[in-house]
Design a protein around this motif. Sequence first.
Motif, short mmCIF file in Angstrom:
data_model
loop_
_atom_site.label_atom_id
_atom_site.label_comp_id
_atom_site.label_asym_id
_atom_site.label_seq_id
_atom_site.Cartn_x
_atom_site.Cartn_y
_atom_site.Cartn_z
N ARG A 53 0.77 -1.14 0.17
CA ARG A 53 -0.02 0.11 0.05
C ARG A 53 0.57 1.11 -0.22
NH1 ARG A 53 -3.82 2.80 -1.86
NH2 ARG A 53 -5.36 4.48 -0.31
N LEU A 57 0.86 4.17 -3.03
CA LEU A 57 0.27 5.25 -2.16
C LEU A 57 1.39 6.75 -2.65
CD1 LEU A 57 -0.28 5.46 1.39
CD2 LEU A 57 -2.19 6.11 -0.61
N TYR A 68 -4.41 12.17 -4.72
CA TYR A 68 -3.18 12.64 -3.70
C TYR A 68 -1.76 13.36 -4.65
CZ TYR A 68 -6.29 9.84 -1.06
OH TYR A 68 -7.56 8.99 -0.18
N GLU A 90 3.59 11.99 4.49
CA GLU A 90 2.15 11.36 3.92
C GLU A 90 1.92 10.03 4.15
OE1 GLU A 90 -0.37 13.59 2.94
OE2 GLU A 90 0.75 14.94 4.22
N GLN A 93 0.36 8.58 7.63
CA GLN A 93 -1.32 8.28 7.59
C GLN A 93 -1.71 8.06 7.79
OE1 GLN A 93 -1.48 12.38 8.52
NE2 GLN A 93 0.57 12.08 8.16
N TYR A 96 -4.20 6.72 5.00
CA TYR A 96 -4.64 6.34 4.00
C TYR A 96 -4.64 4.49 4.08
CZ TYR A 96 -2.60 10.71 2.20
OH TYR A 96 -2.58 12.27 1.68
N TYR A 97 -4.16 3.84 4.36
CA TYR A 97 -4.10 2.24 4.68
C TYR A 97 -5.25 2.11 4.71
CZ TYR A 97 0.82 3.75 4.74
OH TYR A 97 1.97 4.19 4.02
N GLU A 99 -8.22 3.10 5.04
CA GLU A 99 -9.76 2.80 4.33
C GLU A 99 -9.37 2.34 3.05
OE1 GLU A 99 -8.72 7.58 2.12
OE2 GLU A 99 -7.35 5.84 0.48
#
Length: 578
Positions: A53, A57, A68, A90, A93, A96-97, A99
């Motif tokens: 992930r 990102l 993003y 970032e 955060q 982000y994971y 979700e």
Amino acid sequence: MTNTEEQQFLNELEKKLWTSANKLLPSLDASQYKHVMLGLVFLKYVSDSFAIRSAELTQQFKTPEHEYYLDPADFGGENSEDYQAEITLELEQRDYYTEANVFWVPQQARWDFLQNQNKVVITGEIEVGEGNAKKKIRSIGQLIDNALESIEHDNPKLKGVLNKRYTQLQIDQAKLGELIDLVATIPFSHNTLSSKDILGHVYEYFLGQFALAEGKKGGQFYTPKSIVSLIVQMLEPFKGRVYDPAMGSGGFFVQSESFIREHQGRIGDVSIYGQEYNHTTWQLAAMNMVIRGIDFNFGKEPASSYTNDQHPDLRADFVMANPPFNMKEWNTGVDDNDPRWQYGTPPSGNANFAWLQHMLYHLAPNGSMGLLLANGSMSSNTKGEGDIRKALIENDLVECMVALPGQLFTNTQIPACIWFLTKNKKARQTPMEDYLRDRSGEVLFIDARNLGYMKDRVLRDFTQEDLDLVTKTYHGWRMNYGECEGEDGINATVDPNPNSLYQDIPGFCKSATLDDLKKHDYVLTPGRYVGAAAEEDDGEPFADKMTRLTATLKTQFEESSRLEAEIKKNLAGLGFDV
């Protein structure tokens, strides 16, 4: 099912991991061994999922079209330290994971951190955490326990699930460090298998090996995959609530997820409910679900399904289980007038019909259920069991009985069968959008005792062809290939498929009526109904064949006697007293 190339890859991986781990942990018994290995496998999975992930990102932050996107111009250019620092910030955060249904993994629990630091703590110490949470780590066991503890702290779903006992292990710390390096070699790159498939396979493989190593006790948490697959294929839990009141390590849920995926469904259309009394097994099941990204509700704690039902109001669309066979003294603290015993109070010396009625109690009006029980459940009349079975039959709840071959289980030689029950045999549409005919007053019997193959000297297994044969027989018997009234009351027409239409096959399957069952005193053993397999007519009259075979047998007996006499003569010549 995996193809040949995939299976070869997985087989080689199994052999490598099991052989290497055995060399590293020779002093541990299986009950400790499984927690050491499965805890590390879990850590490796959540860490790898987090890393995947994180890479996604990073790419999104650098893609102008993505929501993003971080514009380098705002931070002094693409190669500036400020831009790289912003991306790093970032990436830490949590939202982000979460979700993307990826567990948040704290820095001190990430695999690269464990690998880098396990060498350091053998000879020294490190500090982890910040402020009041700062602590000193002085051993590899403490390093791993801290990683598991930090994951639990940041992921409430896992509270009380992970087995944090590595500090207590009486093993060489260097060996534990080598084990971390070994698990790190699990290859999560393959041209057709996903990382989740590979790690899920490794997890399941180790469960099976521990079941063999622990003997009878191991059977508390492991059911052979082929049997689980058979029940899942037959029930098709495609949409709705799925429940297992004796879930072990969660094998039925794993196979349900595989079934849904193979049929292009969505795992989000299924709600998973389970219960397990054994705390260790409850932990293993939760880890098994997390590894596969399956949401679940296993109740607040490990508990007995009889005295502390974790889902009292649940009415499930699919109920599947392999409860302990012939469990004794199960009813301590259970009221004889319990509302679950609608068809009779089960005897204290055997829980078979208690499990069955508990599952029926939690079954939705249009639900279907399948459970493994010892063969005695099909014919026993001990202490009211026959009366309960009769009541189930007369209420038209029994839909199908499958007799299984022996030697399928690692932990018991007790012959087993599968009961399939439903509260509604009327014509209706299934979640798979199949149309069922009205099967009221009918029961299908399948004798699968001659199916399967010996995969080693002690264990039998099914091939996929065996599973498909039983499944297609069951589905063909249930299906309506002409007009059918759907749940909305509108008639629908399904084109007949002559290759799928059901037919009785002597020696294998028989569709019987309730009158047939009554004639057999409500005994549900498939062998009583399917009869003997039809013999091939070779054109030789029976009387002639019997004369010929009798003469052949006489000749063989005479030859046997001659050889025995010859052997005795030779032994006597060598001085042996025979």
